[in-house]
Motif scaffolding. Structure first.
Motif, short mmCIF file in Angstrom:
data_model
loop_
_atom_site.label_atom_id
_atom_site.label_comp_id
_atom_site.label_asym_id
_atom_site.label_seq_id
_atom_site.Cartn_x
_atom_site.Cartn_y
_atom_site.Cartn_z
N CYS A 199 0.85 -1.19 0.00
CA CYS A 199 0.00 0.00 0.00
C CYS A 199 0.88 1.24 0.00
O CYS A 199 2.07 1.16 0.31
N LYS A 200 0.29 2.35 -0.38
CA LYS A 200 1.05 3.61 -0.35
C LYS A 200 0.10 4.78 -0.13
O LYS A 200 -1.09 4.71 -0.44
N TYR A 201 0.66 5.82 0.42
CA TYR A 201 -0.10 7.03 0.73
C TYR A 201 0.07 8.07 -0.38
O TYR A 201 1.04 8.01 -1.16
N ASP A 202 -0.85 9.04 -0.40
CA ASP A 202 -0.61 10.24 -1.20
C ASP A 202 0.68 10.90 -0.71
O ASP A 202 1.09 10.69 0.44
N SER A 203 1.30 11.69 -1.57
CA SER A 203 2.56 12.36 -1.18
C SER A 203 2.28 13.60 -0.33
O SER A 203 1.14 14.06 -0.23
N LEU A 204 3.35 14.10 0.25
CA LEU A 204 3.27 15.37 0.99
C LEU A 204 4.26 16.36 0.39
O LEU A 204 5.39 15.97 0.07
N ASN A 205 3.85 17.59 0.24
CA ASN A 205 4.78 18.65 -0.12
C ASN A 205 5.12 19.41 1.15
O ASN A 205 4.21 19.91 1.83
N ALA A 206 6.38 19.47 1.47
CA ALA A 206 6.80 20.19 2.68
C ALA A 206 7.76 21.30 2.26
O ALA A 206 8.84 21.03 1.75
N VAL A 207 7.30 22.54 2.45
CA VAL A 207 8.08 23.69 1.98
C VAL A 207 8.51 24.56 3.15
O VAL A 207 7.67 25.00 3.94
N LEU A 208 9.81 24.75 3.27
CA LEU A 208 10.33 25.68 4.27
C LEU A 208 10.20 27.09 3.71
O LEU A 208 10.78 27.39 2.66
N LYS A 209 9.37 27.91 4.33
CA LYS A 209 9.17 29.26 3.77
C LYS A 209 8.85 30.25 4.87
O LYS A 209 8.66 29.88 6.03
N LYS A 210 8.74 31.51 4.45
CA LYS A 210 8.39 32.57 5.41
C LYS A 210 6.93 32.91 5.28
O LYS A 210 6.43 33.13 4.17
N LYS A 211 6.21 32.91 6.40
CA LYS A 211 4.84 33.43 6.41
C LYS A 211 4.89 34.68 7.25
O LYS A 211 5.12 34.61 8.45
N LEU A 212 4.67 35.82 6.61
CA LEU A 212 4.91 37.13 7.23
C LEU A 212 6.36 37.15 7.71
O LEU A 212 7.26 37.08 6.89
N THR A 213 6.60 37.17 9.01
CA THR A 213 8.00 37.20 9.45
C THR A 213 8.43 35.86 10.06
O THR A 213 9.55 35.72 10.51
N VAL A 214 7.50 34.90 10.07
CA VAL A 214 7.79 33.64 10.76
C VAL A 214 8.23 32.58 9.75
O VAL A 214 7.61 32.42 8.69
N GLU A 215 9.30 31.86 10.09
CA GLU A 215 9.75 30.76 9.23
C GLU A 215 8.96 29.51 9.61
O GLU A 215 8.92 29.12 10.78
N VAL A 216 8.30 28.91 8.61
CA VAL A 216 7.47 27.74 8.89
C VAL A 216 7.79 26.60 7.91
O VAL A 216 8.38 26.83 6.85
N LEU A 217 7.37 25.41 8.29
CA LEU A 217 7.40 24.28 7.37
C LEU A 217 5.95 24.05 6.96
O LEU A 217 5.14 23.59 7.76
N ASP A 218 5.64 24.40 5.72
CA ASP A 218 4.26 24.32 5.24
C ASP A 218 4.05 22.95 4.61
O ASP A 218 4.70 22.59 3.63
N VAL A 219 3.14 22.17 5.20
CA VAL A 219 2.94 20.79 4.73
C VAL A 219 1.59 20.68 4.03
O VAL A 219 0.56 21.05 4.59
N GLU A 220 1.59 20.19 2.80
CA GLU A 220 0.33 20.03 2.05
C GLU A 220 0.31 18.69 1.34
O GLU A 220 1.36 18.14 0.98
N ILE A 221 -0.89 18.20 1.08
CA ILE A 221 -1.02 16.89 0.41
C ILE A 221 -0.86 17.04 -1.09
O ILE A 221 -1.33 18.01 -1.69
N GLN A 222 -0.22 16.06 -1.69
CA GLN A 222 -0.10 16.00 -3.15
C GLN A 222 -0.68 14.65 -3.59
O GLN A 222 -0.12 13.60 -3.27
#
Lengths: 248, 274
Positions: A199-222
């Motif tokens: 079995c396998k899962y859908d992928s995840l996109n994990a992007v290190l980016k800035k939201k306003l002034t905060v550095e976040v790891l933005d995780v979304e489904i692909q």
């Protein structure tokens, strides 16, 4: 497939007499006990037996054995999964990478009635590793299912019925290099697909980016393209708020 | 016919300025007010209350119901021509007397209003009132008292005044809780080995104990007979019953299985001649 002791594999089975599945730490037996009545029994490695009687309006019983999200053992408390990488992944400035990480699964047994699938039972084939973890501080953190995850090379490197593999598309949009040693995300939104005992899962996109002034790891489904069968969702999901992960 | 009947009612004067007809109209106003109050409460309960928290919905429902009844009563008094000024003067004096007599009632009422505004806990929360030695699930906050379903299944009513002036510990405000236990091991034992044994057993047999934060072990005290170790484990807030009452049993089993002694209290007595 019909009336047999099978080498375990996911799928839909029509049972007219009896059916057995031997899985890691669990043995399942479905038997016809009288006309239009079946019995379901599962014995785990501790000797605990789960039994159910299933009346049916037909001579045969159709079940689906499929992987489900590892959110139910020991109790359903959250939708979030915390994958803690054994080895952190370092992304230098503006770098991108595709990696594969192991992710736990549980097993679900569904009664198939036309297009409707009812959850009959669920279990974990590796209960000792099915744990909770807290992402954040005790006063405001998020309760997650916690899994120590290996970074692997491909979808094939998994333990059947215990875990599966998820592709992570990592990207660093920040001005400096960063290590990623975990991802936290609502796993019930990722679809699971199965074929034979894989079995396998859908992928995840994990992007290190800035939201306003905060550095976040933005995780979304692909969503992935695959001809594998989509596993049915198991019962209910708990309402939750979207989160942004902090950068380590 | 109808007009004649109403005229006859109007002709009967009960008190100066108040006829049977005005009383009849006043009664109608009160009846209509009651119907409107009930209808509004019903509509509110059906359409708006599900979107609010249970205790807010209950209180707003009461406010709407009694608010409409009070307005109806005021319309009733003005339509019947009842002069309330005399009643107010008498009520003022009577109020002072009643005020002294009902001091605690008023205090509970005011405390209840502040509790509803402040909302230190909401319906369904598990709370602990350490000063009153009461813990359980908050059933509701009403005008004069709150009701708590204790963990033994009984319901206890606590006056709002007592709740307002006592510390309230919420047991369900965060997603996780911590449980603690203290165990003593003999001085001759290896502390690291004991900790490893306890941690392994906890992680093997207690699935609700969180892996992160990990169970924590602190040397609490070098006591008279034993080295006391404090064990701190985190678990989901709903699963206190699966962890706290079982923790000592699991820890004792781990120590027994590894032949680590839990000593009895002991005292060494020296004979003066030795």
């Amino acid at each position: 497939m019909d009336d047999s002791t099978t080498s375990p594999s996911f799928g839909v089975f029509d049972i007219s007499d009896s059916f057995e599945l031997n899985l890691p730490n669990n043995a399942i037996r479905l038997t016809k006990i009288s006309e239009n009545v079946f019995s379901y029994a599962r014995k785990d490695s501790s000797g605990n037996i789960t039994e159910k009687i299933i009346p049916s309006d037909k001579d045969t019983l159709r079940i689906e054995f499929a992987p489900i999200d590892a959110l139910n053992y020991p109790a359903k408390r959250t939708n979030f999964m915390y994958l803690d990488f054994e080895t952190p992944v370092f992304l230098s400035e503006s770098a991108a990478a595709k990696i594969f990480v192991q992710c736990p699964i549980e097993m679900g047994i569904f009664i198939v009635n036309g297009t409707k699938k009812d959850s009959l039972d669920w279990f974990s084939c590796e209960p000792e590793k099915s744990r909770f973890g807290l992402y954040g501080s005790p006063d405001s953190g998020i309760l997650c299912k916690y899994y120590k995850s290996h970074v692997v090379n491909s979808y094939d490197e998994h333990e059947s019925f215990v875990n599966t593999v998820m592709q992570l598309n990592l990207q660093n949009q920040l001005g400096s290099g960063h290590s990623i040693n975990k991802v936290v995300f609502p796993i019930n939104e990722n679809k699971l697909y199965y074929k034979d005992n894989h079995c396998k899962y859908d992928s995840l996109n994990a992007v290190l980016k800035k939201k306003l002034t905060v550095e976040v790891l933005d995780v979304e489904i692909q969503t992935i393209e695959t001809d594998w069968t989509e596993a049915p969702p198991f019962e209910f999901s708990i309402p939750y708020k979207r989160i942004d992960m902090d950068v380590d | 016919m109808m007009f004649e009947f109403l005229d006859s009612l109007n002709a009967i004067e009960l008190t100066p300025g108040m006829t049977l007809l005005s009383l009849f109209i006043g009664g109608l106003i009160m009846a209509v007010g009651l119907i409107i109050a009930r209808t509004v409460k019903l509509l509110f309960t059906k359409y708006y209350a599900p979107k609010l928290s249970e205790d807010s919905a209950k209180n707003i429902g009461k406010l709407l119901y009694f608010g409409i009844l009070i307005i109806s009563f005021l319309v009733f008094t003005s339509s019947t021509g009842i002069d309330l000024s005399g009643l107010l003067v008498a009520g003022g004096i009577f109020g002072v007397v009643i005020g002294f007599a009902t001091q605690s009632v008023v205090s509970n009422l005011i405390s209840g209003i502040f509790l509803m505004i402040e909302k230190p806990a909401k319906q369904g929360d598990s709370i602990d009132l350490p000063d009153l030695n009461i813990s359980g699930t908050l059933v509701d906050i009403s005008t004069f008292s709150i009701r708590i379903r204790r963990f033994d299944g009984t319901i206890i009513r606590v006056p709002n005044e007592s709740v307002f002036t006592t510390p309230i510990r919420s047991l369900t405000s965060s997603q996780v809780r911590r449980s603690e236990a203290i165990v003593g091991i003999a001085y001759k034992e290896d502390i690291s080995k004991a900790i490893t044994a306890m941690e392994t057993e906890i992680m093997m047999t207690m699935p609700f104990v969180l892996s992160l934060p990990k169970p924590e072990f602190r040397i609490k005290e070098l006591a008279d007979s034993s080295v006391n170790i404090e064990i701190l484990v985190w678990h989901p807030r709903e699963d206190w019953g699966e962890v706290a009452p079982k923790l000592l049993k699991v820890v004792k089993k781990a120590l027994d299985d590894n032949h680590i002694e839990i000593p009895f209290p002991q005292r060494v007595i020296w004979n003066g001649k030795e």
